[in-house]
Structures are given as C-alpha cells and as structure tokens.
Design an enzyme around this catalytic site. Structure first.
Site, PDB file in Angstrom:
ATOM      1  N   GLY A 327       5.727   5.134  -9.830  1.00  0.00           N
ATOM      2  CA  GLY A 327       5.258   5.157  -8.448  1.00  0.00           C
ATOM      3  C   GLY A 327       4.518   3.876  -8.115  1.00  0.00           C
ATOM      4  O   GLY A 327       4.640   3.330  -7.021  1.00  0.00           O
ATOM      5  N   ALA A 328       3.742   3.409  -9.093  1.00  0.00           N
ATOM      6  CA  ALA A 328       2.948   2.198  -8.924  1.00  0.00           C
ATOM      7  C   ALA A 328       2.413   1.799 -10.291  1.00  0.00           C
ATOM      8  O   ALA A 328       2.464   2.599 -11.230  1.00  0.00           O
ATOM      9  CB  ALA A 328       1.778   2.453  -7.970  1.00  0.00           C
ATOM     10  N   GLU A 330      -0.921  -0.383 -12.223  1.00  0.00           N
ATOM     11  CA  GLU A 330      -2.261  -0.929 -11.967  1.00  0.00           C
ATOM     12  C   GLU A 330      -2.509  -2.298 -12.602  1.00  0.00           C
ATOM     13  O   GLU A 330      -3.625  -2.549 -13.067  1.00  0.00           O
ATOM     14  CB  GLU A 330      -3.305   0.070 -12.479  1.00  0.00           C
ATOM     15  CG  GLU A 330      -3.413   0.218 -14.018  1.00  0.00           C
ATOM     16  CD  GLU A 330      -2.554   1.319 -14.600  1.00  0.00           C
ATOM     17  OE1 GLU A 330      -1.592   1.749 -13.936  1.00  0.00           O
ATOM     18  OE2 GLU A 330      -2.841   1.751 -15.739  1.00  0.00           O
ATOM     19  N   ASN A 331      -1.530  -3.213 -12.616  1.00  0.00           N
ATOM     20  CA  ASN A 331      -1.785  -4.557 -13.153  1.00  0.00           C
ATOM     21  C   ASN A 331      -3.086  -5.086 -12.542  1.00  0.00           C
ATOM     22  O   ASN A 331      -3.293  -4.976 -11.341  1.00  0.00           O
ATOM     23  CB  ASN A 331      -0.633  -5.478 -12.783  1.00  0.00           C
ATOM     24  CG  ASN A 331       0.709  -4.853 -13.063  1.00  0.00           C
ATOM     25  OD1 ASN A 331       1.002  -4.522 -14.199  1.00  0.00           O
ATOM     26  ND2 ASN A 331       1.490  -4.630 -12.025  1.00  0.00           N
ATOM     27  N   HIS A 363      -5.640   5.826  -6.660  1.00  0.00           N
ATOM     28  CA  HIS A 363      -5.352   6.008  -8.089  1.00  0.00           C
ATOM     29  C   HIS A 363      -5.304   4.641  -8.797  1.00  0.00           C
ATOM     30  O   HIS A 363      -5.959   4.442  -9.824  1.00  0.00           O
ATOM     31  CB  HIS A 363      -4.017   6.750  -8.245  1.00  0.00           C
ATOM     32  CG  HIS A 363      -3.559   6.937  -9.655  1.00  0.00           C
ATOM     33  ND1 HIS A 363      -3.441   8.178 -10.245  1.00  0.00           N
ATOM     34  CD2 HIS A 363      -3.187   6.047 -10.609  1.00  0.00           C
ATOM     35  CE1 HIS A 363      -3.016   8.028 -11.486  1.00  0.00           C
ATOM     36  NE2 HIS A 363      -2.855   6.739 -11.731  1.00  0.00           N
ATOM     37  N   GLU A 364      -4.553   3.713  -8.230  1.00  0.00           N
ATOM     38  CA  GLU A 364      -4.384   2.411  -8.903  1.00  0.00           C
ATOM     39  C   GLU A 364      -5.698   1.634  -8.906  1.00  0.00           C
ATOM     40  O   GLU A 364      -6.047   0.997  -9.906  1.00  0.00           O
ATOM     41  CB  GLU A 364      -3.280   1.593  -8.237  1.00  0.00           C
ATOM     42  CG  GLU A 364      -1.916   2.294  -8.172  1.00  0.00           C
ATOM     43  CD  GLU A 364      -1.453   2.889  -9.483  1.00  0.00           C
ATOM     44  OE1 GLU A 364      -1.769   2.330 -10.554  1.00  0.00           O
ATOM     45  OE2 GLU A 364      -0.787   3.948  -9.451  1.00  0.00           O
ATOM     46  N   HIS A 367      -8.117   2.568 -11.592  1.00  0.00           N
ATOM     47  CA  HIS A 367      -7.816   1.993 -12.905  1.00  0.00           C
ATOM     48  C   HIS A 367      -8.420   0.600 -13.099  1.00  0.00           C
ATOM     49  O   HIS A 367      -8.527   0.142 -14.232  1.00  0.00           O
ATOM     50  CB  HIS A 367      -6.306   1.829 -13.072  1.00  0.00           C
ATOM     51  CG  HIS A 367      -5.567   3.061 -13.498  1.00  0.00           C
ATOM     52  ND1 HIS A 367      -5.933   3.823 -14.578  1.00  0.00           N
ATOM     53  CD2 HIS A 367      -4.441   3.639 -13.007  1.00  0.00           C
ATOM     54  CE1 HIS A 367      -5.062   4.819 -14.727  1.00  0.00           C
ATOM     55  NE2 HIS A 367      -4.150   4.738 -13.783  1.00  0.00           N
ATOM     56  N   GLU A 386      -4.907   8.477 -17.274  1.00  0.00           N
ATOM     57  CA  GLU A 386      -4.140   8.937 -16.117  1.00  0.00           C
ATOM     58  C   GLU A 386      -4.784  10.144 -15.432  1.00  0.00           C
ATOM     59  O   GLU A 386      -4.776  10.248 -14.217  1.00  0.00           O
ATOM     60  CB  GLU A 386      -2.699   9.258 -16.529  1.00  0.00           C
ATOM     61  CG  GLU A 386      -1.920   8.030 -16.984  1.00  0.00           C
ATOM     62  CD  GLU A 386      -1.940   6.886 -15.967  1.00  0.00           C
ATOM     63  OE1 GLU A 386      -2.262   7.117 -14.786  1.00  0.00           O
ATOM     64  OE2 GLU A 386      -1.647   5.745 -16.375  1.00  0.00           O
TER      65      GLU A 386
HETATM   66 ZN   LIG Z   1      -2.324   5.682 -13.432  1.00  0.00          ZN
END
Ligand SMILES: [Zn+2]
Ligand SMILES: *[C@@H]1O[C@H](CO)[C@@H](O)[C@H](O)[C@H]1NC(C)=O
Ligand SMILES: *[C@@H]1O[C@H](CO)[C@@H](O)[C@H](O)[C@H]1NC(C)=O
Ligand SMILES: *[C@@H]1O[C@H](CO)[C@@H](O)[C@H](O)[C@H]1NC(C)=O
Ligand SMILES: *[C@@H]1O[C@H](CO)[C@@H](O)[C@H](O)[C@H]1NC(C)=O
Ligand SMILES: *[C@@H]1O[C@H](CO)[C@@H](O)[C@H](O)[C@H]1NC(C)=O
Ligand SMILES: *[C@@H]1O[C@H](CO)[C@@H](O)[C@H](O)[C@H]1NC(C)=O
Ligand SMILES: *[C@@H]1O[C@H](CO)[C@@H](O)[C@H](O)[C@H]1NC(C)=O
Ligand SMILES: *[C@@H]1O[C@H](CO)[C@@H](O)[C@H](O)[C@H]1NC(C)=O
Length: 645
Positions: A327-328, A330-331, A363-364, A367, A386
C-alpha cells in the site's frame, strides 16, 4: 509499511497463496540443495544470517538508471558503483556481503571487488571472489585476516536490470500525453536493497548513505536526503545530470529510496520541515495531491508531540507511483505510495478513499520514529513495528480530521477483522522465534493481518490499561534511548514498566508478564460472565470448537485480561483483571439490570453472558439503545453472531 489488505480480499488471497507457494518452493529447494551438499552445509556463505564480524559505517553509492531499453539486449538496466566502509570487529579472512541479481565488472587485477584499508596498513590480498546465489551473497575470501578495530573499504562496479518486478531498483511505466513514460523507483524493503547494490542487508546493520544519481536532463532525482545540487556532466557522449543528496541519518538498508521521474510536485512547510507531494504531472494539475499536502503537516505535528521528539529529518517527501507492491512504504524522508492511497480527487474519489489517504499517511509517518529512528533488530517482531503504526495511524488521522470519529473504526477494520483469522486453530503468535525466520520468503510471510491488525489491537489494549499518558511516556523514553539503533520488544516493555513505576499505576503484574500471553501464543479468549452467580471465566475462542490445537502454549491458552465494564448504565472506573481460568466477581451479579463488559472493545477478546443477561441487554437495546456505547452495539452484534456460529 502500509497494509494492502483494504484493496481486495481476493487479491490478498492470491498474494498469500503465491507467497506460501514461493516459500514452499524455496524451502524444498533449499532442503534438496543443502541435502546434496553434505559437509558444506555449515559454511558461513550457506547460512542466511550475516556473521557479526564486520559492521558497516557508510556507503557511497552512485546509480545510473537507463530510462530507454538497451538496443542490443532490449533490457532496461542500471549501472552503479559503490564503496562501503566497514569496521572489522573480529579478525576474519572472509567478507560476506549481500548481492542479488547484480553483474559485477572486473577490476584491473581481475577480481570483482577492490579492497583497501583505512589507515597506513594495507588490506589483505584477495584469494577468491564468487556469488553465492541461494543465500544471495557476494563472497570474498582473503589470503590473510582483516584486523580487529581496523576500517576497510570495499569498492565494486555493477550492472542490474531495471525490471518491472516491483523489487529493488525497478521500473514503473505510465502513459501521458499519448507517450509512454518511465519512472525508475525503488522498494528495498524487506530484502531488496541487495538487488540494487552490494550491502549488509539486515535491519541491524545500520549505516550512513551518501547517494548520487545520474539521470537525463529534464528529469528529477529524489532520495532520502534533500538534493544538495545538480551538475551537468557527460559520460560516453551522453549529457546527464549528476544529483547529489544530503547524507542520510544512520539507518537500515531497507529504508533507502531512490527515484528518477519527470513528476511535478506541491510544496509547503510545517515549522522547519519541508513537505513535498510528488505525482504524475496531470494528477498534480488536477489538484489530486492537495489533500495529502493539507494533512501531512498536521499529522507530522501530531507525532512530534505524541512521541515528544521532533521530526528527525529536514524534509518529508511523499510520492505516488503507478506500480507499487504494498500500500505504501515508509522510506525515511521519501515515502512511496500506490497512487490511490496518496492521491485524492474530490471529483471522483469516495469518502472512504479520503479516509484511507489520511490513515495511510499517518501510518507511514508514524514509522519515521517508530521503525526508522528506532528499528527492531530482526523480522521476527514485525508485528511490533506494523501493529504500532497501524494503531497510532488512527490517532494521527483523528488529529487531522477531528470530526470523522475515525478512532472508532479500529474495531471494525482491525479488531473484528483479525478475530476471524485468529479464531482458527491454524493461527500463529505475534512474535516468532528469531531462528525460524531466515529465508526472504519467511520474512515476507511476517507481513500478514495478524501482525498489522492483532498487533494494533493488543497495543491499543496496552495503551488503554496503562492510560495514554503513561504509554506515551514509556514510548518516548524508549525512542530516545535507542535512537539510530536497534532493539527488541522486551526493551519497549522495560521502558513502559519504568513509566508505570514513575506514575504508580496499579497493575496486577509486570508489563511483560501481562503482555506475553497475548504476544507469544496465538488466539484470544472469550470471557463468559454468569450474572446469576458472579462467576467469570475465560476460554480460548475457536471458531470450530472441535478443532485440535497441536501447538502447545507455555501459557496454556490463558490470558491476563483487563475487563472494563458497565453496570446499571454506569461505567465502573476501575479495570477488573481476570487472572485465571475462573474467578468470582460478586459485583457482576445483577438483579433486574444488565452487565456489559469490554467497554469500547479496548480488550482483545469476545464476551458471552448467561441467557438472562443477554435478554436484559436485548431489552435495553429495544427501549433505549443509546444507553449502550456505540462501539459496544457493534460488539454485541459481532459477538452474538460469532458465538452462535
Ligand atoms: Zn507499516
Ligand atoms: C564518500 O562520500 C563523502 C561525501 O561525498 C566523501 O566525503 C567521502 O570522501 C567519500 N568516501 C569514500 C571512501 O569514497
Ligand atoms: C550494442 O552493440 C554494439 C556492437 O557490439 C556496441 O558497439 C554498442 O555499444 C552496444 N550498445 C549499447 C548501448 O550497449
Ligand atoms: C547479467 O549476466 C547474465 C549472464 O551473462 C546475463 O544473462 C544478464 O542479462 C546480465 N544482466 C544484466 C542486467 O546485464
Ligand atoms: C515551494 O518551492 C518553491 C520553489 O522551490 C519555493 O520558492 C517556495 O518558497 C516553496 N514554498 C513553500 C511554502 O515552502
Ligand atoms: C486543502 O486546504 C485548503 C485550505 O484550507 C482548502 O481550501 C482545500 O479545500 C483543501 N483541499 C482538500 C482536497 O481537502
Ligand atoms: C532483547 O534484548 C535484550 C537486551 O539486549 C536481551 O537480553 C533479550 O534476550 C532480547 N530478547 C529477545 C526476545 O530477543
Ligand atoms: C480432533 O482429534 C480427534 C481425535 O484425534 C478427531 O476425532 C477429530 O476428528 C479431530 N477434529 C478435527 C476437527 O480435526
Ligand atoms: C468509548 O468511545 C467513545 C467514542 O466512540 C468515547 O466517546 C468514550 O469516551 C469511550 N468510553 C470510554 C469509557 O473510554
């Protein structure tokens, strides 16, 4: 990483089946292979985990993706050269570094690598270099040992395919103005950095990255750090831009990102953080990035105050990609998304799209601290990373959109959803044994709904019984203590325990002792309250009560259960703890009125009652349903149906 589960169950099922088959094939193949290899099975290059004799410090990497296919082979490729400086912690004559699907160019001396030493000393002579395909290593054997305490640099030149395989440095394509456009983008997580450059590709091998990208004039290059300048250069008669980036923080390889595109962007600032949203030119013109731009600043601010630690970087880029596996992702400083998760078109998107965009961004961004600043040592505790981001994504989205009541949705979207999976005899605990997760396929299997949704549910329960302020205090000191380093779940429990002590929170046991049964054994309980006797009991809830549990649990499928409850329409302030299989709580005996337990479903369990109490609850619902909290009305429906099943 952002969950992909919202997209389609069918698609998730296919991916799960595909992963399971890949894992099975890899496993069988490994067994077959190592079986035939006899005594060599234990050679270091046959083990999937890196030795700890060499610790990377920094990488200098230059990458040049070709956005046109090679006319001879019709392959899209990238070339690169890289230096990694590492410290030797333990004398050894072997260098193991991850490498997958890369072709190396020979150096002048005929070897695939060049090794130099940091100080006056010269580096050992190379004996042999080869690629170990199964374990994805570049293996370098030396004639003498590296010296403990000494620093060395390993230089390589390599070529890889810029394939459309969604892994490592890869190619994404789209149509614009009647023409085909190419984006060179990356997905290093969890084990694909090794497909882009040779690296110590484990989350605990943190290092600093100096990135340089070569790209055609007119395109834009992005990476984790801010661009520090572009120079026009010529290589082999080709005019190119050479863009350098600010060095990264000390971080894991899986958080690296590199992208070349001809995208447009929107920008703003929040305090001294520069925020940019990148997407295809058309979508930016149509205003589809505006919503993401609007919510990013407030969400970053929310997390800065939630963690009580300022955002560790100067910039926050987010980019929408036409082809993206998860979905995505988190770099750190350059978060990548599926287009539908970042872009919002007020003309055509639904409210649910908007909610997804806000929660996935939250969410990202969560992180950026939990996961990136402080990283779990190994993939056996993926759930903590997660589950945590999934839990706090509701808090971040709620801050950005306070009138949506988005926090209530965790019960439907995570708790009730994962109950269905975790009620099967084939479920599994949140944490796995470290040694049982070594193959790339096994690592991928960790990213399932148990990790995301059960993880979120048990952390929400923990935050609730500690109180949010105590939870945040422990969290903040954990993040400060382990910044730029790696740790494991027990360190988080320790920091929460310190916060508990500091605030004199009354708990029936230590934080880790309460949490272990939820984390180390699968499943969840159904709590049964008999209001005629006041007897309260717990039992492992199985969708099929006849199913045979073959996995023994050290906790005998019993849990330490916080019970928040209501009696006669009033919420009892104190939590009552169900510590054993059966207990007596005389308070829960009722006369004419009803008892309701697990207020707002903050506890990860179902509740059953004696028939009399069910009937009193039904009669309350039909006379004045508002006396029962909203979330508990959803609970009564879901519990009743599942108990009936
Ligand atoms: Zn995540
Ligand atoms: C790596 O890059 C940094 C920053 O450009 C530079 O200062 C350093 O000398 C380079 N080191 C090596 C070994 O190439
Ligand atoms: C294609 O092959 C020709 C002949 O071998 C060679 O001269 C040329 O450099 C190659 N082109 C590329 C882009 O590799
Ligand atoms: C790497 O080498 C193999 C074997 O020579 C070749 O088939 C493959 O196309 C090469 N890959 C790239 C990206 O050049
Ligand atoms: C957006 O970027 C432009 C050009 O880089 C810059 O001039 C402007 O100040 C930026 N705006 C904000 C709000 O940061
Ligand atoms: C973004 O914020 C601006 C200014 O508050 C507002 O006018 C606009 O409607 C918002 N856009 C979206 C898509 O929410
Ligand atoms: C977590 O880390 C601590 C401290 O390094 C260590 O003592 C403990 O054994 C680790 N726990 C697990 C489950 O790996
Ligand atoms: C559980 O085991 C019992 C005894 O071995 C067997 O009769 C029963 O069919 C099993 N149940 C299921 C659902 O497999
Ligand atoms: C339960 O959730 C509602 C929001 O749905 C909230 O207003 C209420 O305060 C919560 N109750 C308790 C006891 O936490």
């Amino acid at each position: 990483m952002g969950k992909r589960f919202k997209v389609s169950w069918l698609c998730v099922l296919c991916v799960v089946l595909a992963l399971v088959s890949v894992a099975t094939i890899v496993t069988l193949w490994t067994i077959a292979f190592t079986g035939g290899k006899g005594g060599d099975v234990t050679a270091p290059w046959d083990r999937y985990r890196l030795p700890t004799a060499l610790i990377p410090e920094f990488y200098n990497i230059t990458l040049w993706p070709r956005l046109m296919p090679n006319p001879n082979s019709s392959l899209y490729i990238f070339t690169g050269w890289s230096t990694v400086q590492f410290e030797c912690r333990e004398a050894t004559d072997l260098i193991l570094i991850h490498s997958n699907k890369l072709n190396y160019t020979e150096m002048k001396d005929g070897h695939l690598v060049r090794l130099t030493a940091g100080g006056a000393e010269s580096a050992p002579i190379i004996k042999s270099v080869w690629l170990q395909l199964e374990t994805q290593y570049l293996v370098i054997q030396l004639r003498s040992k590296l010296t403990s305490g000494q620093k060395y640099q390993l230089y390589t030149e390599f070529t890889g395919e810029l394939a459309d395989d969604l892994a490592g440095f890869y190619r994404s394509e789209y149509e614009e103005d009647g023409g085909r456009k190419i984006v060179a983008t990356s997905q290093m997580h969890p084990t694909h950095a090794r497909k882009t450059f040779p690296c110590f590709d484990e989350p605990a091998m943190k290092a600093v990255f100096h990135i340089t990208l070569l790209h055609p004039p007119g395109t834009i290059a992005l990476s984790n750090g801010m661009e520090t300048g572009s120079a026009a250069i010529t290589i082999d008669g080709q005019a190119l831009l050479q863009t350098r980036f600010e060095e990264t923080k000390k971080m894991s390889t899986y958080l690296l990102a590199i992208i070349v595109s001809d995208y447009a962007h929107l920008n703003t600032t929040q305090g001294n953080i520069q925020i940019r949203i990148w997407a295809r030119r058309k979508t930016i013109e149509q205003g589809q990035g505006n919503y993401a731009l609007n919510v990013t600043g407030p969400i970053l601010d929310f997390f800065q105050s939630y963690y009580d630690i300022s955002y560790p970087l100067r910039k926050s880029d987010q980019i929408a990609l036409p082809d993206f596996y998860f979905g995505a992702m988190e770099n750190w400083g350059l978060v990548t998304y599926r287009e539908t998760n970042l872009l919002y078109d007020p003309e055509t998107s639904s409210n649910s799209n908007k909610e997804t965009t806000a929660t996935i961004i939250a969410h990202e961004l969560a992180h950026m601290w939990f996961g990136n600043l402080v990283t779990l040592r190994w993939w056996n505790e993926v759930w903590l990373n997660e589950g945590f981001a999934s839990y706090v994504s509701y808090l971040g989205a709620d801050f950005a959109e306070p009138d949506w009541n988005v926090k209530d949705l965790i019960v439907l979207d995570d708790v009730h959803k994962v109950f269905a999976v975790d009620a099967l005899a084939s479920s599994h605990p949140l944490t796995s044994e470290e040694d049982s997760i070594t193959l790339p396929g096994q690592i991928m299997e960790q990213f399932d709904t148990i990790s995301y949704s059960k993880g979120a549910a048990v952390l929400r329960m923990l935050s609730d019984f500690l109180s949010e302020s105590v939870f945040r205090q422990g969290l903040s000191s954990y993040l400060r203590d382990f910044s730029y380093a790696n740790t494991n779940g027990s360190s988080l429990w320790n920091h929460l325990q310190m916060a508990v002590k500091d605030n004199n929170v009354a708990l029936p046991d230590q934080v880790d002792a309460i949490m272990n049964p939820w984390v180390l054994q699968m499943g969840f309980p159904v709590v049964t309250i008999d209001t005629s006797t006041g007897k309260v009991s717990q039992k492992h809830f199985l969708l099929d009560p006849e199913s045979n549990i073959t996995v023994q649990s050290p906790y005998r499928y019993e849990w330490v259960i916080p019970v928040r409850w209501m009696k006669d329409g009033d919420i009892c302030e104190d939590i009552w703890w169900l510590m054993e299989k059966e207990a007596l709580n005389v308070d829960m005996r009722t006369g004419p009125s009803w008892v309701l337990a697990n207020i707002n479903v903050t506890g990860y369990y179902r509740v059953n009652y004696d028939l009399g109490n069910w009937e009193r609850l039904f009669s309350q619902l039909s006379t004045d349903h508002q006396a029962i909290p909203l979330i508990n009305r959803a609970q009564l429906v879901d519990d009743a149906f599942n108990l009936a099943r």
